[in-house]
Write a protein that holds these residues in place. Structure first.
Motif, PDB file in Angstrom:
ATOM      1  N   GLU A   1       0.792  -1.228   0.000  1.00 21.72           N
ATOM      2  CA  GLU A   1       0.000   0.000   0.000  1.00 21.72           C
ATOM      3  C   GLU A   1       0.824   1.278   0.000  1.00 21.72           C
ATOM      4  O   GLU A   1       0.347   2.318  -0.456  1.00 21.72           O
ATOM      5  CB  GLU A   1      -0.961   0.012   1.207  1.00 21.72           C
ATOM      6  CG  GLU A   1      -0.332   0.323   2.560  1.00 21.72           C
ATOM      7  CD  GLU A   1       0.515  -0.811   3.100  1.00 21.72           C
ATOM      8  OE1 GLU A   1       1.445  -0.530   3.868  1.00 21.72           O
ATOM      9  OE2 GLU A   1       0.262  -1.984   2.757  1.00 21.72           O
TER      10      GLU A   1
ATOM     11  N   TYR B   1       1.016   3.505  -3.024  1.00 24.37           N
ATOM     12  CA  TYR B   1      -0.155   4.302  -3.402  1.00 24.37           C
ATOM     13  C   TYR B   1      -0.066   5.654  -2.717  1.00 24.37           C
ATOM     14  O   TYR B   1      -0.224   5.768  -1.505  1.00 24.37           O
ATOM     15  CB  TYR B   1      -1.450   3.585  -2.985  1.00 24.37           C
ATOM     16  CG  TYR B   1      -2.683   4.456  -3.106  1.00 24.37           C
ATOM     17  CD1 TYR B   1      -3.244   4.705  -4.351  1.00 24.37           C
ATOM     18  CD2 TYR B   1      -3.265   5.032  -1.984  1.00 24.37           C
ATOM     19  CE1 TYR B   1      -4.364   5.512  -4.476  1.00 24.37           C
ATOM     20  CE2 TYR B   1      -4.389   5.840  -2.098  1.00 24.37           C
ATOM     21  CZ  TYR B   1      -4.933   6.071  -3.340  1.00 24.37           C
ATOM     22  OH  TYR B   1      -6.042   6.870  -3.465  1.00 24.37           O
TER      23      TYR B   1
ATOM     24  N   TRP C   1       2.635   9.917  -7.214  1.00 20.20           N
ATOM     25  CA  TRP C   1       2.181   9.669  -8.582  1.00 20.20           C
ATOM     26  C   TRP C   1       2.317  10.926  -9.428  1.00 20.20           C
ATOM     27  O   TRP C   1       2.661  10.856 -10.610  1.00 20.20           O
ATOM     28  CB  TRP C   1       0.731   9.195  -8.576  1.00 20.20           C
ATOM     29  CG  TRP C   1       0.552   7.810  -8.016  1.00 20.20           C
ATOM     30  CD1 TRP C   1       1.469   7.089  -7.303  1.00 20.20           C
ATOM     31  CD2 TRP C   1      -0.594   6.991  -8.121  1.00 20.20           C
ATOM     32  NE1 TRP C   1       0.956   5.871  -6.943  1.00 20.20           N
ATOM     33  CE2 TRP C   1      -0.314   5.778  -7.438  1.00 20.20           C
ATOM     34  CE3 TRP C   1      -1.846   7.140  -8.708  1.00 20.20           C
ATOM     35  CZ2 TRP C   1      -1.234   4.744  -7.334  1.00 20.20           C
ATOM     36  CZ3 TRP C   1      -2.767   6.110  -8.600  1.00 20.20           C
ATOM     37  CH2 TRP C   1      -2.463   4.926  -7.932  1.00 20.20           C
TER      38      TRP C   1
ATOM     39  N   TYR D   1      -0.725  -3.204  -6.948  1.00 22.71           N
ATOM     40  CA  TYR D   1      -0.414  -3.166  -5.527  1.00 22.71           C
ATOM     41  C   TYR D   1      -1.584  -3.713  -4.704  1.00 22.71           C
ATOM     42  O   TYR D   1      -2.716  -3.853  -5.195  1.00 22.71           O
ATOM     43  CB  TYR D   1      -0.064  -1.749  -5.069  1.00 22.71           C
ATOM     44  CG  TYR D   1      -1.143  -0.711  -5.270  1.00 22.71           C
ATOM     45  CD1 TYR D   1      -1.965  -0.310  -4.219  1.00 22.71           C
ATOM     46  CD2 TYR D   1      -1.332  -0.090  -6.508  1.00 22.71           C
ATOM     47  CE1 TYR D   1      -2.942   0.649  -4.398  1.00 22.71           C
ATOM     48  CE2 TYR D   1      -2.297   0.871  -6.698  1.00 22.71           C
ATOM     49  CZ  TYR D   1      -3.108   1.240  -5.635  1.00 22.71           C
ATOM     50  OH  TYR D   1      -4.079   2.203  -5.825  1.00 22.71           O
TER      51      TYR D   1
ATOM     52  N   ARG E   1      -3.555  -3.299  -0.805  1.00 25.92           N
ATOM     53  CA  ARG E   1      -3.711  -2.397   0.337  1.00 25.92           C
ATOM     54  C   ARG E   1      -4.787  -2.956   1.265  1.00 25.92           C
ATOM     55  O   ARG E   1      -5.696  -3.671   0.817  1.00 25.92           O
ATOM     56  CB  ARG E   1      -4.055  -0.980  -0.090  1.00 25.92           C
ATOM     57  CG  ARG E   1      -5.317  -0.837  -0.888  1.00 25.92           C
ATOM     58  CD  ARG E   1      -5.610   0.604  -1.286  1.00 25.92           C
ATOM     59  NE  ARG E   1      -6.081   1.396  -0.160  1.00 25.92           N
ATOM     60  CZ  ARG E   1      -6.587   2.630  -0.292  1.00 25.92           C
ATOM     61  NH1 ARG E   1      -6.647   3.200  -1.479  1.00 25.92           N
ATOM     62  NH2 ARG E   1      -7.003   3.295   0.763  1.00 25.92           N
TER      63      ARG E   1
ATOM     64  N   TRP F   1      -5.204  -3.660  -6.401  1.00 27.00           N
ATOM     65  CA  TRP F   1      -5.417  -2.421  -7.138  1.00 27.00           C
ATOM     66  C   TRP F   1      -4.449  -2.356  -8.318  1.00 27.00           C
ATOM     67  O   TRP F   1      -3.362  -2.910  -8.271  1.00 27.00           O
ATOM     68  CB  TRP F   1      -5.182  -1.213  -6.232  1.00 27.00           C
ATOM     69  CG  TRP F   1      -6.198  -1.057  -5.140  1.00 27.00           C
ATOM     70  CD1 TRP F   1      -6.302  -1.795  -3.993  1.00 27.00           C
ATOM     71  CD2 TRP F   1      -7.246  -0.097  -5.094  1.00 27.00           C
ATOM     72  NE1 TRP F   1      -7.346  -1.361  -3.231  1.00 27.00           N
ATOM     73  CE2 TRP F   1      -7.943  -0.308  -3.876  1.00 27.00           C
ATOM     74  CE3 TRP F   1      -7.655   0.930  -5.934  1.00 27.00           C
ATOM     75  CZ2 TRP F   1      -9.035   0.468  -3.501  1.00 27.00           C
ATOM     76  CZ3 TRP F   1      -8.744   1.701  -5.561  1.00 27.00           C
ATOM     77  CH2 TRP F   1      -9.427   1.474  -4.359  1.00 27.00           C
TER      78      TRP F   1
ATOM     79  N   VAL G   1      -3.227   0.578 -11.609  1.00 25.30           N
ATOM     80  CA  VAL G   1      -3.376   1.862 -12.298  1.00 25.30           C
ATOM     81  C   VAL G   1      -3.774   1.575 -13.740  1.00 25.30           C
ATOM     82  O   VAL G   1      -3.038   0.930 -14.488  1.00 25.30           O
ATOM     83  CB  VAL G   1      -2.077   2.677 -12.247  1.00 25.30           C
ATOM     84  CG1 VAL G   1      -2.212   3.945 -13.090  1.00 25.30           C
ATOM     85  CG2 VAL G   1      -1.732   3.044 -10.803  1.00 25.30           C
TER      86      VAL G   1
ATOM     87  N   ALA H   1      -6.567   4.761 -10.184  1.00 20.90           N
ATOM     88  CA  ALA H   1      -6.444   3.553  -9.362  1.00 20.90           C
ATOM     89  C   ALA H   1      -7.754   2.789  -9.432  1.00 20.90           C
ATOM     90  O   ALA H   1      -8.819   3.331  -9.114  1.00 20.90           O
ATOM     91  CB  ALA H   1      -6.126   3.928  -7.928  1.00 20.90           C
TER      92      ALA H   1
END
Length: 403
Positions: free
Chosen positions: A255, A258, A263, A276, A278, A389, A391, A396
């Motif tokens: 996590e 993120y 970003w 990823y 989280r 998750w 991108v 996201a």
């Protein structure tokens, strides 16, 4: 001095002695929030503070605590073990808090616990520290957390990566309790599942260049880099330099990877395909209640990482103080077990008035938090759950539960 003055002095002295010898009357309670207000995770902290403040607001708007108000004071750990000690000592010995929400970074939690909170018998409830090392602390049952251990997440991330058909990766992790703990569990599970770690190297935080480390990591031919690092420290530098050198094109992480500010620094278009995991909050009325409240009170903090966990940590700490009927630190610790053991009337986020009525009636209560039922095991840990998750198109996207 006259006889009259002497008599008056003796009367005043007697009153003072009586006051000093009388038991302290509770009039509210104070808790501390120990977080990385400055340092490598500072961008993630404002929503975390908002969530804790919302828990305090819910208590005070519905009658308060111990005949007064609940207050909260902040301490800055700087996400650093050494800095956390001084900040925790101030909370414990100067502010005289009944308990601490925090710290956030694992090393800061361990440092504060060992040097300040545990020696003073002050309970800590971390909403974000995930190092497996916390489980085995000699903490006299004063350290708890509402974020699951990386002993779970490392394995979950490994299984999720393998399930995507990725069989070879390089791995780099920040050289501290958080990084090593997660990397160790990821590595073991990934290799056990048939994967290959083609490059494996710890890295020092806060460097300006990681080009030599990246060159070494890329020699094994992996296209994916698993990155366990902080979003406003080594992570963006590693990603940018990996892309500039054409060494890795895809990134995977827990996590911490993120982070909206990171970003933006790297350029979200360069992170297309970033995968990823989280911590997740199971759907249901408790999460709905929290989401409705945070949207109304602090709309910008809705959906923020570890905000819901922080609300849960602050709210259950307040419940423990109320259950104990005192700010006595040992009683608060014992009461925390009583309101987080899976037994009793379910109390959801915001239901302070209902909780106080139940406690007054002599009923047992159990906190069902925004992040799920907060049921502590013998080590002060919870099981927790995770989502995957990715991108996609610069956004996201939640891919659902990771198993």
């Amino acid at each position: 001095m006259t006889i009259k003055q002497t008599s008056r002095s003796l009367v005043l002295a007697g009153i003072a002695a009586a006051v000093l010898s009388a038991p302290a009357m509770a009039a509210g309670a104070k808790i501390g929030l120990l977080g990385g207000i400055t340092g490598p995770i500072q961008g993630a902290v404002p929503p975390i503070i908002d969530a804790a403040r919302m828990a305090v607001k819910h208590v005070n708007d519905q009658g308060g605590i111990l005949g007064g108000k609940l207050s909260m004071t902040l301490g800055d750990s700087k996400c650093d073990p050494q800095s956390s000690v001084g900040a925790a000592n101030k909370l414990v010995n100067v502010e005289n808090v009944a308990g601490i929400v925090g710290a956030l970074c694992s090393g800061a939690t361990i440092g504060a616990a060992n040097a300040a909170a545990v020696p003073a018998g002050v309970v800590m409830i971390s909403p974000a520290s995930t190092s497996p090392a916390i489980t085995s602390l000699k903490d006299k049952d004063f350290v708890f957390r509402v974020a699951p251990s990386d002993s779970f997440q490392g394995k979950v991330l490994a299984r999720a990566v393998l399930a995507r058909g990725i069989k070879k990766v390089a791995l780099t992790y920040v050289k501290n309790d958080y990084g090593k703990g997660l990397a160790d569990n990821f590595r073991d599970a990934f290799k056990a599942g048939g994967g290959t770690i083609a490059g494996d190297q710890a890295h020092e935080d806060k460097k300006s260049s990681y080009r030599s480390e990246l060159a070494t990591l890329s020699k094994g031919g992996a296209k994916h880099l698993v990155l366990v690092a902080y979003p406003q420290s080594s992570a963006p530098i590693i990603i940018r330099q990996a892309l500039e050198g054409g060494l890795f094109g895809k990134f995977i992480g827990p996590e911490a990877i993120y982070d909206a500010k990171m970003w933006k620094t790297v350029g979200v278009k360069n992170l297309e395909g970033l995968f990823y995991t989280r911590p997740a909050s199971p759907a249901g009325p408790a999460l709905d209640a929290y989401n409705a409240a945070i949207k109304k009170t602090y709309p910008k903090s809705y959906g923020a990482l570890f905000a819901a966990q922080t609300y849960d940590a602050a709210f259950i700490l307040a419940l423990a103080i109320a259950k104990a009927g005192s700010t006595d630190r040992t009683k608060v610790r014992d009461a925390l077990r009583a309101v987080g053991n899976g037994k009793g009337m379910k109390i959801m986020p915001g239901q302070w008035k209902e909780a106080m009525a139940a406690i007054k009636a002599g009923k047992e209560i159990d906190y069902a938090g925004a992040t799920g039922d907060i049921d502590f095991d013998k080590d002060g840990d919870i099981a927790g759950s995770y989502n995957k998750w990715e991108v996609k198109g610069g956004k996201a996207v939640n891919l659902g539960a990771a198993k």
